[in-house]
Design a protein around this motif. Sequence first.
Motif, PDB file in Angstrom:
ATOM      1  N   SER A   1       0.849  -1.189   0.000  1.00  0.00           N
ATOM      2  CA  SER A   1       0.000   0.000   0.000  1.00  0.00           C
ATOM      3  C   SER A   1       0.884   1.238   0.000  1.00  0.00           C
ATOM      4  CB  SER A   1      -0.934   0.019   1.212  1.00  0.00           C
ATOM      5  OG  SER A   1      -0.194   0.130   2.413  1.00  0.00           O
ATOM      6  N   VAL A   2       0.460   2.236  -0.753  1.00  0.00           N
ATOM      7  CA  VAL A   2       1.151   3.529  -0.793  1.00  0.00           C
ATOM      8  C   VAL A   2       0.150   4.572  -0.333  1.00  0.00           C
ATOM      9  CG1 VAL A   2       2.351   5.214  -2.211  1.00  0.00           C
ATOM     10  CG2 VAL A   2       2.625   2.773  -2.691  1.00  0.00           C
ATOM     11  N   VAL A   3       0.479   5.263   0.747  1.00  0.00           N
ATOM     12  CA  VAL A   3      -0.438   6.243   1.333  1.00  0.00           C
ATOM     13  C   VAL A   3       0.227   7.613   1.350  1.00  0.00           C
ATOM     14  CG1 VAL A   3      -1.764   6.912   3.378  1.00  0.00           C
ATOM     15  CG2 VAL A   3      -1.543   4.494   2.760  1.00  0.00           C
ATOM     16  N   LYS A   4      -0.442   8.587   0.767  1.00  0.00           N
ATOM     17  CA  LYS A   4       0.002   9.978   0.859  1.00  0.00           C
ATOM     18  C   LYS A   4      -0.503  10.533   2.186  1.00  0.00           C
ATOM     19  CE  LYS A   4      -0.189  14.369  -1.686  1.00  0.00           C
ATOM     20  NZ  LYS A   4      -0.665  15.190  -0.536  1.00  0.00           N
ATOM     21  N   VAL A   5       0.404  11.048   3.003  1.00  0.00           N
ATOM     22  CA  VAL A   5       0.050  11.413   4.382  1.00  0.00           C
ATOM     23  C   VAL A   5      -0.486  12.834   4.488  1.00  0.00           C
ATOM     24  CG1 VAL A   5       0.930  11.640   6.734  1.00  0.00           C
ATOM     25  CG2 VAL A   5       1.744   9.792   5.274  1.00  0.00           C
ATOM     26  N   ASN A   6       0.158  13.786   3.815  1.00  0.00           N
ATOM     27  CA  ASN A   6      -0.205  15.196   3.984  1.00  0.00           C
ATOM     28  C   ASN A   6      -0.920  15.751   2.746  1.00  0.00           C
ATOM     29  OD1 ASN A   6       0.935  15.678   6.580  1.00  0.00           O
ATOM     30  ND2 ASN A   6       2.958  15.575   5.645  1.00  0.00           N
ATOM     31  N   PRO A   7      -1.874  16.647   2.896  1.00  0.00           N
ATOM     32  CA  PRO A   7      -2.369  17.187   4.174  1.00  0.00           C
ATOM     33  C   PRO A   7      -3.352  16.261   4.885  1.00  0.00           C
ATOM     34  CG  PRO A   7      -3.568  18.167   2.375  1.00  0.00           C
ATOM     35  CD  PRO A   7      -2.518  17.291   1.746  1.00  0.00           C
ATOM     36  N   ARG A   8      -3.764  15.172   4.220  1.00  0.00           N
ATOM     37  CA  ARG A   8      -4.626  14.180   4.845  1.00  0.00           C
ATOM     38  C   ARG A   8      -4.294  12.827   4.225  1.00  0.00           C
ATOM     39  NH1 ARG A   8      -7.632  17.011   1.214  1.00  0.00           N
ATOM     40  NH2 ARG A   8      -8.599  15.834  -0.503  1.00  0.00           N
ATOM     41  N   ALA A   9      -4.641  11.774   4.928  1.00  0.00           N
ATOM     42  CA  ALA A   9      -4.322  10.424   4.458  1.00  0.00           C
ATOM     43  C   ALA A   9      -5.107  10.103   3.194  1.00  0.00           C
ATOM     44  CB  ALA A   9      -4.639   9.399   5.550  1.00  0.00           C
ATOM     45  N   GLU A  10      -4.380   9.640   2.180  1.00  0.00           N
ATOM     46  CA  GLU A  10      -4.994   9.302   0.896  1.00  0.00           C
ATOM     47  C   GLU A  10      -4.296   8.062   0.339  1.00  0.00           C
ATOM     48  OE1 GLU A  10      -5.266  11.089  -3.655  1.00  0.00           O
ATOM     49  OE2 GLU A  10      -4.710  12.401  -1.981  1.00  0.00           O
TER      50      GLU A  10
ATOM     51  N   ALA B   1       5.439  18.201  -8.185  1.00  0.00           N
ATOM     52  CA  ALA B   1       6.014  19.247  -7.335  1.00  0.00           C
ATOM     53  C   ALA B   1       5.087  19.638  -6.191  1.00  0.00           C
ATOM     54  CB  ALA B   1       6.363  20.469  -8.180  1.00  0.00           C
ATOM     55  N   ASP B   2       3.775  19.517  -6.398  1.00  0.00           N
ATOM     56  CA  ASP B   2       2.822  19.869  -5.345  1.00  0.00           C
ATOM     57  C   ASP B   2       2.560  18.708  -4.393  1.00  0.00           C
ATOM     58  OD1 ASP B   2       1.363  18.166  -6.931  1.00  0.00           O
ATOM     59  OD2 ASP B   2      -0.295  19.560  -7.308  1.00  0.00           O
ATOM     60  N   GLY B   3       3.239  17.575  -4.601  1.00  0.00           N
ATOM     61  CA  GLY B   3       3.078  16.429  -3.706  1.00  0.00           C
ATOM     62  C   GLY B   3       2.089  15.399  -4.193  1.00  0.00           C
ATOM     63  N   GLY B   4       1.339  15.692  -5.224  1.00  0.00           N
ATOM     64  CA  GLY B   4       0.363  14.740  -5.736  1.00  0.00           C
ATOM     65  C   GLY B   4       1.018  13.601  -6.503  1.00  0.00           C
ATOM     66  N   ALA B   5       0.285  12.498  -6.665  1.00  0.00           N
ATOM     67  CA  ALA B   5       0.798  11.308  -7.342  1.00  0.00           C
ATOM     68  C   ALA B   5       0.046  11.079  -8.650  1.00  0.00           C
ATOM     69  CB  ALA B   5       0.667  10.086  -6.445  1.00  0.00           C
ATOM     70  N   THR B   6       0.804  10.821  -9.722  1.00  0.00           N
ATOM     71  CA  THR B   6       0.217  10.540 -11.031  1.00  0.00           C
ATOM     72  C   THR B   6       0.950   9.355 -11.664  1.00  0.00           C
ATOM     73  OG1 THR B   6       1.712  12.092 -12.133  1.00  0.00           O
ATOM     74  CG2 THR B   6      -0.415  12.959 -11.376  1.00  0.00           C
ATOM     75  N   ASN B   7       0.512   8.976 -12.864  1.00  0.00           N
ATOM     76  CA  ASN B   7       1.167   7.916 -13.646  1.00  0.00           C
ATOM     77  C   ASN B   7       1.326   6.624 -12.837  1.00  0.00           C
ATOM     78  OD1 ASN B   7       1.453   9.789 -15.781  1.00  0.00           O
ATOM     79  ND2 ASN B   7       3.439  10.464 -15.001  1.00  0.00           N
ATOM     80  N   ILE B   8       0.282   6.224 -12.171  1.00  0.00           N
ATOM     81  CA  ILE B   8       0.325   5.006 -11.351  1.00  0.00           C
ATOM     82  C   ILE B   8       0.174   3.793 -12.262  1.00  0.00           C
ATOM     83  CG2 ILE B   8      -0.761   3.767  -9.444  1.00  0.00           C
ATOM     84  CD1 ILE B   8      -1.791   6.559  -8.501  1.00  0.00           C
ATOM     85  N   ASN B   9       1.168   2.891 -12.230  1.00  0.00           N
ATOM     86  CA  ASN B   9       1.144   1.719 -13.085  1.00  0.00           C
ATOM     87  C   ASN B   9       1.954   0.596 -12.456  1.00  0.00           C
ATOM     88  OD1 ASN B   9       4.024   1.558 -14.535  1.00  0.00           O
ATOM     89  ND2 ASN B   9       3.445   3.724 -14.342  1.00  0.00           N
ATOM     90  N   THR B  10       1.922  -0.567 -13.092  1.00  0.00           N
ATOM     91  CA  THR B  10       2.646  -1.737 -12.579  1.00  0.00           C
ATOM     92  C   THR B  10       3.611  -2.297 -13.621  1.00  0.00           C
ATOM     93  OG1 THR B  10       0.828  -3.197 -13.249  1.00  0.00           O
ATOM     94  CG2 THR B  10       0.791  -2.361 -10.985  1.00  0.00           C
ATOM     95  N   MET B  11       4.108  -1.445 -14.486  1.00  0.00           N
ATOM     96  CA  MET B  11       5.056  -1.892 -15.509  1.00  0.00           C
ATOM     97  C   MET B  11       6.325  -2.434 -14.837  1.00  0.00           C
ATOM     98  SD  MET B  11       6.703   0.289 -18.672  1.00  0.00           S
ATOM     99  CE  MET B  11       5.039   0.771 -19.181  1.00  0.00           C
ATOM    100  N   PRO B  12       6.738  -3.651 -15.167  1.00  0.00           N
ATOM    101  CA  PRO B  12       7.887  -4.270 -14.482  1.00  0.00           C
ATOM    102  C   PRO B  12       9.192  -3.502 -14.681  1.00  0.00           C
ATOM    103  CG  PRO B  12       6.611  -5.905 -15.701  1.00  0.00           C
ATOM    104  CD  PRO B  12       6.120  -4.557 -16.133  1.00  0.00           C
ATOM    105  N   LYS B  13       9.991  -3.458 -13.625  1.00  0.00           N
ATOM    106  CA  LYS B  13      11.334  -2.893 -13.666  1.00  0.00           C
ATOM    107  C   LYS B  13      12.172  -3.575 -12.605  1.00  0.00           C
ATOM    108  CE  LYS B  13      14.053   1.363 -13.380  1.00  0.00           C
ATOM    109  NZ  LYS B  13      14.024   2.838 -13.187  1.00  0.00           N
ATOM    110  N   ALA B  14      13.214  -4.268 -13.012  1.00  0.00           N
ATOM    111  CA  ALA B  14      14.064  -5.001 -12.070  1.00  0.00           C
ATOM    112  C   ALA B  14      14.958  -4.034 -11.291  1.00  0.00           C
ATOM    113  CB  ALA B  14      14.918  -6.021 -12.806  1.00  0.00           C
TER     114      ALA B  14
END
Length: 210
Positions: free
Chosen positions: A158-167, A192-205
């Motif tokens: 699980s990946v959780v963004k903590v600030n400014p609230r748990a997401e 740069a603003d702390g947000g997360a984008t481009n979420i994927n599961t493309m393999p990378k060793a």
Amino acid sequence: MRRSRRASREPEVDPFYDMLFNMLIAFVFCFIVALLAMNPQKTKAGDVPAKAEYIVTLSWPDNDPNDLDAWVQGPNGDVVWFRQREAGLLHLDRDDRGVSNDTIVVDGRRIVNPINQEVVTLRGIAPGEYVVNVHYYDGSKNQRTEPGAGGPVAATVSVVKVNPRAEVVFHGTQTLAGPGTEVTMVRFTVQADGGATNINTMPKALVKRI
């Protein structure tokens, strides 16, 4: 008789002493207020320093004897793992080795912690892509003798963004077939603003490059 009654009474308190006592209380009160004014408690949301911006958690079934390891790569290419616990703003806060470090002896009694969990924190905003992999470590001979050792293990990240609230940015499970297996659980880009984008599961060793 009147004299004896007057003599038996306790002497009256001088009003001057009452006034001095009240002034002393007022002085102490003002001193405490002044101290609080010079050192105000920071209660606003932005005044409390955050310990983490993102928390990455790897977990696998309780009491499972096998050792899974979290490998997290940051934007600069550095990787956090059990032999490199800090890389830039990434920190491996907990390294769980399955059954190997889950048992302690207290007063001759064997106490087992059943929870299998590793935690990686991102303690600041560093824009760029992050890669979260899980590696099935080939444990010691003693570990392999435990029931269930060496078999398939379901890993949950699980990946959780903590600030400014748990997401919750990501939550997923994959099964690792056996020792030596490496899977990419998730890749995401921190802006740069702390947000997360481009979420994927493309393999990378990551393990083979160390």
